[in-house]
Design an enzyme around this catalytic site. Sequence first.
Site, mmCIF file in Angstrom:
data_model
loop_
_atom_site.group_PDB
_atom_site.id
_atom_site.type_symbol
_atom_site.label_atom_id
_atom_site.label_comp_id
_atom_site.label_asym_id
_atom_site.label_seq_id
_atom_site.Cartn_x
_atom_site.Cartn_y
_atom_site.Cartn_z
ATOM 1 N N GLY A 16 45.457 47.904 40.566
ATOM 2 C CA GLY A 16 44.386 46.991 40.931
ATOM 3 C C GLY A 16 45.152 45.949 41.830
ATOM 4 O O GLY A 16 46.205 45.532 41.500
ATOM 5 N N MET A 17 44.465 45.443 42.876
ATOM 6 C CA MET A 17 45.298 44.436 43.963
ATOM 7 C C MET A 17 45.425 43.198 43.313
ATOM 8 O O MET A 17 46.653 42.686 43.110
ATOM 9 C CB MET A 17 44.218 43.989 45.048
ATOM 10 C CG MET A 17 44.819 43.282 45.851
ATOM 11 S SD MET A 17 43.681 43.310 47.671
ATOM 12 C CE MET A 17 42.169 42.765 46.936
ATOM 13 N N LEU A 18 44.442 42.690 42.473
ATOM 14 C CA LEU A 18 44.510 41.329 41.702
ATOM 15 C C LEU A 18 45.555 41.564 40.553
ATOM 16 O O LEU A 18 46.331 41.119 40.115
ATOM 17 C CB LEU A 18 43.680 40.751 40.900
ATOM 18 C CG LEU A 18 43.566 39.656 40.167
ATOM 19 C CD1 LEU A 18 44.251 38.568 40.895
ATOM 20 C CD2 LEU A 18 42.276 39.274 39.680
ATOM 21 N N TYR A 131 26.346 45.675 42.109
ATOM 22 C CA TYR A 131 27.593 44.974 41.779
ATOM 23 C C TYR A 131 27.776 43.469 41.252
ATOM 24 O O TYR A 131 28.044 43.269 40.290
ATOM 25 C CB TYR A 131 28.450 45.088 42.984
ATOM 26 C CG TYR A 131 30.013 44.378 43.018
ATOM 27 C CD1 TYR A 131 30.743 44.715 42.103
ATOM 28 C CD2 TYR A 131 29.935 42.994 43.428
ATOM 29 C CE1 TYR A 131 32.105 44.041 42.068
ATOM 30 C CE2 TYR A 131 31.073 42.327 43.533
ATOM 31 C CZ TYR A 131 32.275 42.835 42.723
ATOM 32 O OH TYR A 131 33.610 42.067 42.637
HETATM 33 N N1 LIG Z 1 38.314 42.236 45.950
HETATM 34 C C1 LIG Z 1 37.536 41.396 46.345
HETATM 35 O O1 LIG Z 1 37.432 41.064 47.220
HETATM 36 C C2 LIG Z 1 36.843 40.632 45.234
HETATM 37 C C3 LIG Z 1 35.836 39.520 45.386
HETATM 38 C C4 LIG Z 1 35.377 38.868 44.343
HETATM 39 C C5 LIG Z 1 35.600 39.037 43.031
HETATM 40 N N2 LIG Z 1 36.436 40.209 42.630
HETATM 41 C C6 LIG Z 1 36.530 40.451 41.238
HETATM 42 O O2 LIG Z 1 38.154 40.451 41.222
HETATM 43 C C7 LIG Z 1 38.568 41.240 40.341
HETATM 44 C C8 LIG Z 1 39.877 42.303 40.708
HETATM 45 O O3 LIG Z 1 39.426 42.946 41.806
HETATM 46 P P1 LIG Z 1 40.283 43.729 42.679
HETATM 47 O O4 LIG Z 1 39.763 43.518 43.913
HETATM 48 O O5 LIG Z 1 41.522 43.602 42.325
HETATM 49 O O6 LIG Z 1 39.948 45.245 42.372
HETATM 50 P P2 LIG Z 1 40.524 46.667 42.867
HETATM 51 O O7 LIG Z 1 41.744 46.366 43.632
HETATM 52 O O8 LIG Z 1 39.466 47.323 42.965
HETATM 53 O O9 LIG Z 1 41.033 47.208 41.380
HETATM 54 C C9 LIG Z 1 40.082 47.395 40.358
HETATM 55 C C10 LIG Z 1 41.030 48.155 38.955
HETATM 56 O O10 LIG Z 1 40.257 48.547 38.255
HETATM 57 C C11 LIG Z 1 40.463 49.935 37.737
HETATM 58 N N3 LIG Z 1 39.358 50.707 37.523
HETATM 59 C C12 LIG Z 1 38.172 50.632 38.098
HETATM 60 N N4 LIG Z 1 37.181 51.649 37.417
HETATM 61 C C13 LIG Z 1 37.935 52.020 36.366
HETATM 62 C C14 LIG Z 1 37.667 52.827 35.121
HETATM 63 N N5 LIG Z 1 36.517 53.519 35.248
HETATM 64 N N6 LIG Z 1 38.731 53.161 34.323
HETATM 65 C C15 LIG Z 1 39.725 52.526 34.447
HETATM 66 N N7 LIG Z 1 40.200 51.666 35.382
HETATM 67 C C16 LIG Z 1 39.425 51.445 36.337
HETATM 68 C C17 LIG Z 1 41.169 50.405 39.200
HETATM 69 O O11 LIG Z 1 41.918 51.609 38.882
HETATM 70 P P3 LIG Z 1 42.018 52.683 39.876
HETATM 71 O O12 LIG Z 1 43.070 52.224 41.056
HETATM 72 O O13 LIG Z 1 42.583 53.717 39.084
HETATM 73 O O14 LIG Z 1 40.760 53.044 40.556
HETATM 74 C C18 LIG Z 1 41.878 49.311 39.416
HETATM 75 O O15 LIG Z 1 43.089 49.322 38.637
HETATM 76 C C19 LIG Z 1 37.465 42.079 39.727
HETATM 77 O O16 LIG Z 1 36.916 41.436 38.679
HETATM 78 C C20 LIG Z 1 36.568 41.890 41.064
HETATM 79 O O17 LIG Z 1 35.078 42.115 40.652
HETATM 80 C C21 LIG Z 1 37.178 40.908 43.715
#
Ligand SMILES: NC(=O)c1ccc[n+]([C@@H]2O[C@H](COP(=O)([O-])OP(=O)(O)OC[C@H]3O[C@@H](n4cnc5c(N)ncnc54)[C@H](OP(=O)(O)O)[C@@H]3O)[C@@H](O)[C@H]2O)c1
Length: 296
Positions: A16-18, A131
């Site tokens: 995950g990015m975060l 979402y």
């Molecule tokens: N990105 C944004 O702009 C944004 C904005 C607002 C809030 N947020 C929140 O911030 C948090 C972090 O977001 P992020 O951007 O870091 O997310 P991300 O980069 O998309 O990473 C999501 C993570 O969740 C894992 N994942 C998803 N589905 C899964 C499943 N079925 N089983 C196991 N692992 C699973 C992914 O694994 P894989 O790599 O294997 O798929 C990845 O490690 C989240 O709660 C998101 O809702 C993000």
Amino acid sequence: MSMLKEKILVLGGKTGMLGQALVKGAIARGYEVETLGREDGDILDYEFLKEKIQQINPQIVFNAIAYTAVDKAEEDEQNASAVNKRLPEMLACILKGTSVFLVHYSTDFVFGGKQYTPYTEKDEPCPLSVYGATKLAGEQALAKLENCAILRTAWLFGEGRKNFVSTILKYAQEKNSLRVVADQFGSPTYTKDLAEMTFLVLKNHGTGIFHAVNSGQASWCELASEAVKILNLHVFVEPIETKDWPQKAVRPAYSVLSTQKLTQMYGYSPRPWVQALQEYIFENMNELKQNGEQHV
Ligand SMILES: NC(=O)c1ccc[n+]([C@@H]2O[C@H](COP(=O)([O-])OP(=O)(O)OC[C@H]3O[C@@H](n4cnc5c(N)ncnc54)[C@H](OP(=O)(O)O)[C@@H]3O)[C@@H](O)[C@H]2O)c1
């Protein structure tokens, strides 16, 4: 005499990015860190998750796992809900009555975008997308867990995974002009800074909802223009309206988050997003300058 390090379990810490920023931040702060994710098994299987958490036995859990494909979620509600709602429900069950401190992450997309001043933690959510609705349900699932902080964040950029900024910079090096939506406003945020806010809340044992974003606001077009300017790329960034960029999920026109609560409670003011963006781009200059398949 050796001091025992506190152990943090980062869900989604490998890919995950975060998650990756949290792992880096935790290691830099001297924590022992373990990760758990898709690569280890079916995280959505209650018994598997419970057993893994008990085995790892952390003092702290960061849940950075989420279904983040906002448009795909419109047609895949079941899976979006399993990750964004059911996983927090399971964490609430597993951690209830324990001393484990959980930090969970949510989104500005829980809001409806009908106001023009930054949203506070007291404002009423009104999600416009699957979402947003599933993320709100995830927050609600954790509302009664005592040792839990929920950090609502937004518009993330950072190392380790493709994101809006890295995508814009990639296209900016391939094309002469880019069309970018200019009538949606939010709070661009660097994952490194969100990690810092996470450790601030953790140190203070803050519970409940916190808005955690960089300061300032921008439209997607302003964010893209600033990124292109920092990398000194000669590309025309054309502002367009949402109606000219049809997407499956409806996004709020305005979802800027106020970080007043973090400032009032802990005397902390996040740095402006432009400054954070500069650091992200300068630190990752080589990867962001298109070279083959490399894509930060
Ligand atoms: N990105 C944004 O702009 C944004 C904005 C607002 C809030 N947020 C929140 O911030 C948090 C972090 O977001 P992020 O951007 O870091 O997310 P991300 O980069 O998309 O990473 C999501 C993570 O969740 C894992 N994942 C998803 N589905 C899964 C499943 N079925 N089983 C196991 N692992 C699973 C992914 O694994 P894989 O790599 O294997 O798929 C990845 O490690 C989240 O709660 C998101 O809702 C993000």
